[in-house]
Write a protein that holds these residues in place. Structure first.
Motif, PDB file in Angstrom:
ATOM      1  N   THR A 201      40.929  21.105  53.349  1.00 40.39           N
ATOM      2  CA  THR A 201      41.501  19.819  52.944  1.00 40.39           C
ATOM      3  C   THR A 201      43.018  19.818  52.937  1.00 40.39           C
ATOM      4  O   THR A 201      43.654  18.844  53.317  1.00 40.39           O
ATOM      5  N   LEU A 202      43.587  20.915  52.468  1.00 39.79           N
ATOM      6  CA  LEU A 202      45.028  20.945  52.257  1.00 39.79           C
ATOM      7  C   LEU A 202      45.729  21.570  53.459  1.00 39.79           C
ATOM      8  O   LEU A 202      45.247  22.560  54.011  1.00 39.79           O
ATOM      9  N   PRO A 203      46.874  21.002  53.852  1.00 45.22           N
ATOM     10  CA  PRO A 203      47.641  21.601  54.954  1.00 45.22           C
ATOM     11  C   PRO A 203      48.028  23.042  54.613  1.00 45.22           C
ATOM     12  O   PRO A 203      48.327  23.352  53.462  1.00 45.22           O
ATOM     13  N   ALA A 204      48.010  23.896  55.612  1.00 48.47           N
ATOM     14  CA  ALA A 204      48.290  25.316  55.387  1.00 48.47           C
ATOM     15  C   ALA A 204      49.661  25.515  54.742  1.00 48.47           C
ATOM     16  O   ALA A 204      49.845  26.410  53.913  1.00 48.47           O
ATOM     17  N   ALA A 205      50.607  24.650  55.092  1.00 53.99           N
ATOM     18  CA  ALA A 205      51.962  24.811  54.562  1.00 53.99           C
ATOM     19  C   ALA A 205      51.994  24.649  53.049  1.00 53.99           C
ATOM     20  O   ALA A 205      52.919  25.115  52.390  1.00 53.99           O
ATOM     21  N   LEU A 206      50.988  23.987  52.488  1.00 47.79           N
ATOM     22  CA  LEU A 206      50.984  23.749  51.047  1.00 47.79           C
ATOM     23  C   LEU A 206      50.276  24.845  50.271  1.00 47.79           C
ATOM     24  O   LEU A 206      50.423  24.955  49.062  1.00 47.79           O
ATOM     25  N   LEU A 207      49.461  25.632  50.963  1.00 46.24           N
ATOM     26  CA  LEU A 207      48.665  26.634  50.253  1.00 46.24           C
ATOM     27  C   LEU A 207      49.497  27.865  49.946  1.00 46.24           C
ATOM     28  O   LEU A 207      50.286  28.326  50.768  1.00 46.24           O
ATOM     29  N   ARG A 208      49.277  28.380  48.770  1.00 47.49           N
ATOM     30  CA  ARG A 208      50.028  29.558  48.347  1.00 47.49           C
ATOM     31  C   ARG A 208      49.613  30.756  49.204  1.00 47.49           C
ATOM     32  O   ARG A 208      48.433  31.073  49.330  1.00 47.49           O
ATOM     33  N   GLN A 209      50.586  31.397  49.788  1.00 45.74           N
ATOM     34  CA  GLN A 209      50.296  32.508  50.692  1.00 45.74           C
ATOM     35  C   GLN A 209      50.099  33.818  49.929  1.00 45.74           C
ATOM     36  O   GLN A 209      49.198  34.579  50.224  1.00 45.74           O
ATOM     37  N   THR A 210      50.938  34.071  48.958  1.00 43.11           N
ATOM     38  CA  THR A 210      50.837  35.314  48.188  1.00 43.11           C
ATOM     39  C   THR A 210      50.595  34.964  46.735  1.00 43.11           C
ATOM     40  O   THR A 210      51.406  34.268  46.130  1.00 43.11           O
ATOM     41  N   PRO A 211      49.467  35.403  46.182  1.00 46.33           N
ATOM     42  CA  PRO A 211      49.231  35.063  44.779  1.00 46.33           C
ATOM     43  C   PRO A 211      50.306  35.677  43.880  1.00 46.33           C
ATOM     44  O   PRO A 211      50.847  36.744  44.188  1.00 46.33           O
ATOM     45  N   ALA A 212      50.596  34.989  42.796  1.00 41.64           N
ATOM     46  CA  ALA A 212      51.578  35.513  41.845  1.00 41.64           C
ATOM     47  C   ALA A 212      51.127  36.880  41.350  1.00 41.64           C
ATOM     48  O   ALA A 212      49.948  37.070  41.021  1.00 41.64           O
ATOM     49  N   ALA A 213      52.050  37.830  41.312  1.00 44.90           N
ATOM     50  CA  ALA A 213      51.715  39.200  40.897  1.00 44.90           C
ATOM     51  C   ALA A 213      51.619  39.254  39.370  1.00 44.90           C
ATOM     52  O   ALA A 213      52.478  39.810  38.691  1.00 44.90           O
ATOM     53  N   LEU A 214      50.565  38.636  38.849  1.00 38.93           N
ATOM     54  CA  LEU A 214      50.362  38.639  37.402  1.00 38.93           C
ATOM     55  C   LEU A 214      49.564  39.875  37.014  1.00 38.93           C
ATOM     56  O   LEU A 214      48.848  40.444  37.836  1.00 38.93           O
ATOM     57  N   PRO A 215      49.658  40.289  35.763  1.00 35.32           N
ATOM     58  CA  PRO A 215      48.969  41.516  35.357  1.00 35.32           C
ATOM     59  C   PRO A 215      47.449  41.374  35.386  1.00 35.32           C
ATOM     60  O   PRO A 215      46.914  40.272  35.204  1.00 35.32           O
ATOM     61  N   GLU A 216      46.784  42.489  35.595  1.00 38.40           N
ATOM     62  CA  GLU A 216      45.322  42.538  35.507  1.00 38.40           C
ATOM     63  C   GLU A 216      45.004  43.509  34.379  1.00 38.40           C
ATOM     64  O   GLU A 216      45.291  44.697  34.467  1.00 38.40           O
ATOM     65  N   ILE A 217      44.410  42.969  33.326  1.00 34.24           N
ATOM     66  CA  ILE A 217      44.324  43.720  32.077  1.00 34.24           C
ATOM     67  C   ILE A 217      43.124  43.214  31.294  1.00 34.24           C
ATOM     68  O   ILE A 217      42.780  42.035  31.391  1.00 34.24           O
ATOM     69  N   SER A 218      42.449  44.087  30.565  1.00 36.89           N
ATOM     70  CA  SER A 218      41.282  43.649  29.793  1.00 36.89           C
ATOM     71  C   SER A 218      41.733  42.962  28.519  1.00 36.89           C
ATOM     72  O   SER A 218      42.875  43.118  28.098  1.00 36.89           O
ATOM     73  N   GLU A 219      40.814  42.220  27.876  1.00 33.17           N
ATOM     74  CA  GLU A 219      41.236  41.519  26.663  1.00 33.17           C
ATOM     75  C   GLU A 219      41.574  42.499  25.550  1.00 33.17           C
ATOM     76  O   GLU A 219      42.505  42.270  24.771  1.00 33.17           O
ATOM     77  N   ALA A 220      40.843  43.594  25.461  1.00 29.14           N
ATOM     78  CA  ALA A 220      41.146  44.577  24.411  1.00 29.14           C
ATOM     79  C   ALA A 220      42.577  45.097  24.583  1.00 29.14           C
ATOM     80  O   ALA A 220      43.331  45.234  23.612  1.00 29.14           O
ATOM     81  N   ASP A 221      42.939  45.383  25.824  1.00 25.00           N
ATOM     82  CA  ASP A 221      44.295  45.891  26.063  1.00 25.00           C
ATOM     83  C   ASP A 221      45.343  44.810  25.838  1.00 25.00           C
ATOM     84  O   ASP A 221      46.462  45.101  25.408  1.00 25.00           O
ATOM     85  N   LEU A 222      44.962  43.573  26.143  1.00 27.00           N
ATOM     86  CA  LEU A 222      45.889  42.455  25.918  1.00 27.00           C
ATOM     87  C   LEU A 222      46.190  42.325  24.417  1.00 27.00           C
ATOM     88  O   LEU A 222      47.354  42.192  24.002  1.00 27.00           O
ATOM     89  N   VAL A 223      45.138  42.380  23.614  1.00 30.67           N
ATOM     90  CA  VAL A 223      45.319  42.266  22.163  1.00 30.67           C
ATOM     91  C   VAL A 223      46.145  43.443  21.649  1.00 30.67           C
ATOM     92  O   VAL A 223      47.073  43.280  20.862  1.00 30.67           O
ATOM     93  N   ARG A 224      45.836  44.612  22.132  1.00 33.52           N
ATOM     94  CA  ARG A 224      46.579  45.789  21.677  1.00 33.52           C
ATOM     95  C   ARG A 224      48.046  45.687  22.084  1.00 33.52           C
ATOM     96  O   ARG A 224      48.941  46.006  21.315  1.00 33.52           O
ATOM     97  N   HIS A 225      48.270  45.215  23.283  1.00 30.34           N
ATOM     98  CA  HIS A 225      49.646  45.102  23.777  1.00 30.34           C
ATOM     99  C   HIS A 225      50.492  44.244  22.845  1.00 30.34           C
ATOM    100  O   HIS A 225      51.539  44.676  22.362  1.00 30.34           O
ATOM    101  N   PHE A 226      50.015  43.046  22.584  1.00 26.44           N
ATOM    102  CA  PHE A 226      50.842  42.136  21.785  1.00 26.44           C
ATOM    103  C   PHE A 226      50.838  42.513  20.303  1.00 26.44           C
ATOM    104  O   PHE A 226      51.789  42.217  19.583  1.00 26.44           O
ATOM    105  N   THR A 227      49.790  43.183  19.862  1.00 28.16           N
ATOM    106  CA  THR A 227      49.792  43.664  18.478  1.00 28.16           C
ATOM    107  C   THR A 227      50.847  44.760  18.311  1.00 28.16           C
ATOM    108  O   THR A 227      51.603  44.783  17.345  1.00 28.16           O
ATOM    109  N   ARG A 228      50.899  45.670  19.276  1.00 26.54           N
ATOM    110  CA  ARG A 228      51.928  46.719  19.192  1.00 26.54           C
ATOM    111  C   ARG A 228      53.327  46.111  19.288  1.00 26.54           C
ATOM    112  O   ARG A 228      54.213  46.490  18.529  1.00 26.54           O
ATOM    113  N   LEU A 229      53.506  45.189  20.203  1.00 25.78           N
ATOM    114  CA  LEU A 229      54.822  44.539  20.287  1.00 25.78           C
ATOM    115  C   LEU A 229      55.191  43.901  18.946  1.00 25.78           C
ATOM    116  O   LEU A 229      56.326  44.026  18.472  1.00 25.78           O
TER     117      LEU A 229
END
Lengths: 451, 546
Positions: free
Chosen positions: B94-122
């Motif tokens: 449906t969408l023109p190729a020029a509009l589609l994101r070519q490289t996904p944002a390099a966001l972290p891949e992390i489990s919820e337990a680690d996410l909670v621990r991360h921000f709790t430690r911070l």
């Protein structure tokens, strides 16, 4: 009074130490003529249970999407907020400190800001981001000011398919400078930027061009030709992004040539909260770092050589440079930015793509179903993300009033801002709208436009 | 707003400080923050312990990497439906190729337990008001009631959409209207706008109202007078509003003198911006005379309400002759500071200025409450939607809990605490202005300077004793200022602990100055190299890796 710990003995002892006869004596520096003689005219104090009754009573007078089907967007978006976000944000260690001016005691907030800055750059395809501005509308004001400083030009142009309230706020504040003339650039029948019209107004006095992506009409378009035109005129391209979830599907504006991106971070983990508090995400290129408004967190080390974080390049800011500062920003929206940080990490690389896809598919479905109705058509032909404008056979405002009988918020009537679009309705669909809800909405629209 | 230490070069060759044992007060465990504390030496308490001399102590603090360093391909926290309930479709179709994101944002891949621990430690690396005394002057770090948070999270407030029909948001509008009434009662101002998002946003809005009013009067003016004790946001806001700033000096007793204002005043001055009580904590007792002088020459008076916590139920700013003021709901009215916002900065004006307030405004008609955006003389919109509603809910909740006597007591005890601390510390630290002060007191490092100890060192050493430092090097007119605002929610014991720490530090400054100049010793991180951070800024993961 639970928030006041002072006992009569404490007060006596403290007054003795001070050498004052009474608490009243401590206020002797206030001339008697200015002293209030009676009590403040306020409602009586409440215990906590009484308080809850009063405030719950007010809250219950308001309609919420728990009982109403809502297709409202227009710069404020309802997305699912996982429990973990506000459980973490609400920790007293995040909720109750001040701005991290003393970095040795604020490494948690500072590292979180650094992670926020990093992830926002990834999302929007730019080099650097600040710690946040108040919201998208005030962020655009800051962006225009920044472009004026960089280009040493005063005028700017703004697309007519930018959110009308963003345009209004920019006009109010940037327009304080009479030289900062704004030119409005019309939209095409596709709902996109009229590039030919833009090229006509890109004079050498133009500092910046403000576009919205997706636009207020929900339309998306290739920003590269716009960026080329703007850059050829020596101006900067400022891109407003109303819902960052779109970045999971469509190309990042930084990649397409944007110089400054301001996004509304509300959609990333913050409730709609009747319009605020929200969080303005502000990103740009490294070359412009010293013209940035707001707070920035950078990496350094402590005397033991351990990696640490600190607010940096603060000589741009008001508490040091006063009237020559890059902005009067002081308090920003840290807690909302923290919610955005945690939410974005919760979604992660795959989740971001997946959620964007779910939103888009649902909105596509809703648009197809709505425009299948007799007399209803898509107002604009350009592709959309999760919002679109439909033209009805009747005034949109009257349909919305009728839909309220069915407990449906059917969207936003554009006639409020666009005289030439009396029958146009802006409809937003997110992952929170079920298919059943969409079908019920479509059926209700059909019933009302027939009746 | 303030409190930023003067950038300090820290020698990278400074050795880890290990020599404080035996010099620190008895209540301080003596190991560095990241090393294991001694286990065997802990005394067994047989009797209920008394309040320790200071709360400072160290314990186990956990290190934590960046999210990007924790990330592993394939992990995830999010829980989204596997199948969409509408037909799936390919964006590529449906969408023109020029509009589609070519490289996904390099966001972290992390489990919820680690996410909670991360921000709790911070979170554990932050010092916060919940954990201890936070006497930042002019910031009013008082207790943040959790009731406020729970009320603001009610679905009937949190999930309202700004564009839902106002007929379906009557409770929200009634709350805003009631908050406006309460702010009017507290301040004596005659009309309120709750639109501004923060104090400095309120300043800008207030100055714009003044500007519009003067222009409408056919009398545009170009200058704003600002005392040397003012917050930095005052001149920054005036500059955005297009005004030239003329700084005026405070008098020898820390007060703005009518003669100074009269001399600086001209037909070109749009307004004076005063803070009352001022940033020395001193009530501007000549405020009415100053207002008269400014008004007589056709100017207006703006009051920065940052220090309103000294005046609730005691005196009304509107009765002093002030034309426009802002409120900091995140200071006076307990909405949390959140590590730097969100705040809310409503403004109040006298009636002649009301037509110029920003749109939209809450109005009550026969049909109920609604929004009015039609005011022809309004300065216009200053923010999308209607202001930081969630913060308005919190502030209103607080005001309802306190009532009139509660707010008055809050101001009384805030002033009592500040005067108590001042009385107890003036033997140890130089008091630059002997003028009676209200809710905060300003001391300096003048007596410590000859020994090589500066305000910054005292501030950093306070951390070892378990306190957040006061605002430092502000107000600018006081060299080496330490601006202490305890607020009313601190008990006498907590003030006593702070006083004991400040006195102990004054002694250390005499006998072991290196203990101060190398402080802090017990925090999660020791003193930071702020110069290095600014020289070659690293502002993202990407730049860190690169």
């Amino acid at each position: 009074m639970r928030y006041l710990p002072h006992t009569p003995d404490d007060i006596d002892a403290m007054l003795r130490t001070i050498g004052a006869a009474s608490i009243d004596a401590l206020f002797q520096s206030i001339p008697d003529a200015l002293r209030l003689k009676g009590p403040l005219a306020l409602p009586p104090a409440c215990s906590e249970p009484e308080l809850w009754r009063a405030l719950q009573g007010l809250a219950e007078q308001n309609a919420t999407p728990q009982r109403w089907a809502s297709f409202l967007g227009g710069g404020s978006y309802r997305h699912f907020i996982p429990a973990v976000v506000w459980q973490l944000v609400s920790r007293g260690e995040f909720l109750t400190p001040y701005t991290p001016y003393q970095p040795e005691l604020s490494q948690g907030t500072l590292q979180a800001i650094f992670e926020y800055q990093s992830m926002m750059c990834e999302l929007f395809g730019l080099d650097i981001a600040n710690a946040s501005t108040y919201d998208l509308s005030t962020g655009i004001v800051e962006a225009v000011f920044m472009a004026q400083r960089i280009t040493r030009r005063s005028e700017y142009c703004v697309m007519q398919n930018v959110h009308p309230e963003i345009r209004a706020v920019t006009r109010t504040i940037v327009g304080l400078n009479p030289a900062a003339q704004a030119t409005l650039v019309p939209y095409t029948r596709a709902g996109t930027v009229d590039l030919a019209a833009l090229q006509c107004v890109l004079r050498p006095t133009c500092s910046a061009c403000v576009v919205q992506y997706p636009s207020f009409f929900g339309t998306i378009e290739d920003l590269r030709p716009i960026a080329d035109a703007v850059h050829a005129a020596g101006a900067l391209l400022i891109v407003a992004v109303p819902d960052p979830i779109a970045m999971g599907l469509i190309e990042a504006p930084g990649t397409m040539g944007a110089d400054i991106v301001v996004a509304e971070g509300q959609a990333l983990g913050n409730p709609t909260s009747y319009g605020g508090p929200y969080v303005g995400i502000f990103a740009t290129r490294t070359a412009y770092v010293r013209q940035m408004p707001g707070r920035l967190t950078g990496v350094t080390s402590d005397v033991l050589g351990r990696r640490s974080f600190v607010l940096t390049l603060t000589t741009r800011e008001q508490h040091i440079r006063r009237e020559r500062a890059t902005s009067n920003l002081c308090t920003n929206q840290q807690l909302c930015a923290l919610a955005t940080t945690i939410y974005t990490a919760w979604l992660g690389k795959e989740g971001f793509r997946r959620l964007a896809r779910i939103n888009w598919e649902k909105a596509e479905y809703a648009r197809e179903e709505l425009t299948r109705l007799a007399g209803v058509r898509a107002t604009f032909s350009a592709p959309t993300f999760h919002e679109c404008v439909i033209t009805l056979p009747c005034p949109a405002a009257s349909l919305l009033a009728a839909l309220q009988e069915d407990r449906i918020f059917g969207g936003i009537a554009l006639s409020r801002w666009y005289d030439d679009l009396p029958n146009a309705l802006l409809v937003c669909v997110t992952e929170e709208n079920t298919r059943e809800e969409i079908d019920r909405f479509v059926a209700a629209v059909e019933r009302h436009i027939r009746g | 707003m303030m409190g930023q230490p003067v950038p300090q070069r820290v020698s990278p060759t400074t050795q880890p400080h290990r020599g404080v044992e035996g010099e620190a007060p008895a209540a301080l465990p003596l190991e560095g923050a990241t090393r294991a504390p001694p286990i065997a030496e802990k005394p067994v308490t047989k009797h209920p312990p008394e309040v320790p001399m200071t709360p400072g102590s160290t314990g186990l603090v956990l290190e934590e990497p960046l999210l990007c360093e924790l990330s592993r391909p394939g992990r995830q926290s999010c829980s989204l439906p596997h199948a969409n309930d509408v037909p799936t479709r390919a964006p590529e179709a449906t969408l023109p190729a020029a509009l589609l994101r070519q490289t996904p944002a390099a966001l972290p891949e992390i489990s919820e337990a680690d996410l909670v621990r991360h921000f709790t430690r911070l979170s554990s690396w932050n010092y916060c008001k919940d954990a201890g005394f936070f006497p930042l002057g002019s910031c009013t770090m008082k207790h943040n009631p959790r009731t406020n948070e729970a009320v603001a999270a009610l679905p009937g407030f949190a999930y309202l959409h700004p564009y839902q029909d106002s007929g379906t948001a009557q409770g929200a509008l009634a709350l805003i209207a009631a908050l406006e009434e309460a702010l009017k009662a507290i301040s004596g101002m005659e009309a309120i706008s709750t639109c501004p998002a923060a104090g400095s946003h309120g300043e800008l809005t207030g100055l714009m109202v003044i500007r519009a009013y003067l222009q409408d009067r056919g009398d545009p003016r170009s200058r704003v007078l600002i005392p040397d004790s003012a917050h930095g946001t005052n001149p920054a806001s005036a500059a955005i509003c297009g005004y030239r700033v003329t700084q005026i000096p405070s008098g020898p007793d820390g007060l703005l003198e009518p003669s100074t204002v009269a001399n600086a005043m001209s037909d070109d001055v749009a307004a004076i911006m005063v803070t009352n009580p001022n940033t020395l904590g001193i009530f501007e007792r000549n405020i009415r005379e100053i207002c008269d002088i400014v008004h007589a020459r056709g100017g207006l008076v703006y009051c920065d309400g940052a220090n309103l916590n000294a005046l609730m139920g005691i005196a009304q700013i509107g009765e002093m002759g002030v034309d426009v003021m802002h409120f900091n709901l995140h200071k006076t009215f307990t909405t949390p500071h959140g590590g730097g916002g969100p705040g809310a900065g409503p403004i109040g004006v006298r009636q002649p200025l009301a037509p110029y307030l920003p749109i939209p405004r809450v109005v009550k008609t026969a049909a109920g409450y609604g929004w009015d955006a039609s005011a022809p003389k309004s300065i216009g919109r200053i923010k999308a939607f209607y202001g930081n509603f969630g913060m308005l809910v919190r502030a209103y909740t607080y005001i309802r809990e306190m009532g009139a006597p509660g707010l008055r007591h809050a101001s009384e005890y805030a002033v009592l605490n500040a005067n108590y601390i001042r009385a107890q510390l003036t033997a140890s630290y130089h008091l630059p202005y002997a003028t009676p002060a209200l809710h905060e007191c300003v001391l300096t490092d003048k007596w410590q300077q000859p020994g090589g100890v500066k305000t910054l060192d005292i501030a950093k050493r306070l951390m070892d004793y378990g306190f957040h430092p006061p605002t430092i090097y502000f107000p600018l007119l006081v060299a080496g200022a330490m601006m202490i605002e305890p607020t009313e929610t601190e008990s006498k014991e907590s003030c006593d602990q702070f006083i004991a720490a400040m006195r102990a530090i004054a002694k250390e400054a005499q006998h072991t100055p290196a203990t101060l100049t190398e402080a802090p010793h017990h925090t999660f991180r020791r003193r930071l190299d702020e110069v290095m951070a600014a020289r070659s800024p690293i502002l993202t993961w990407h730049q860190l890796k690169g």
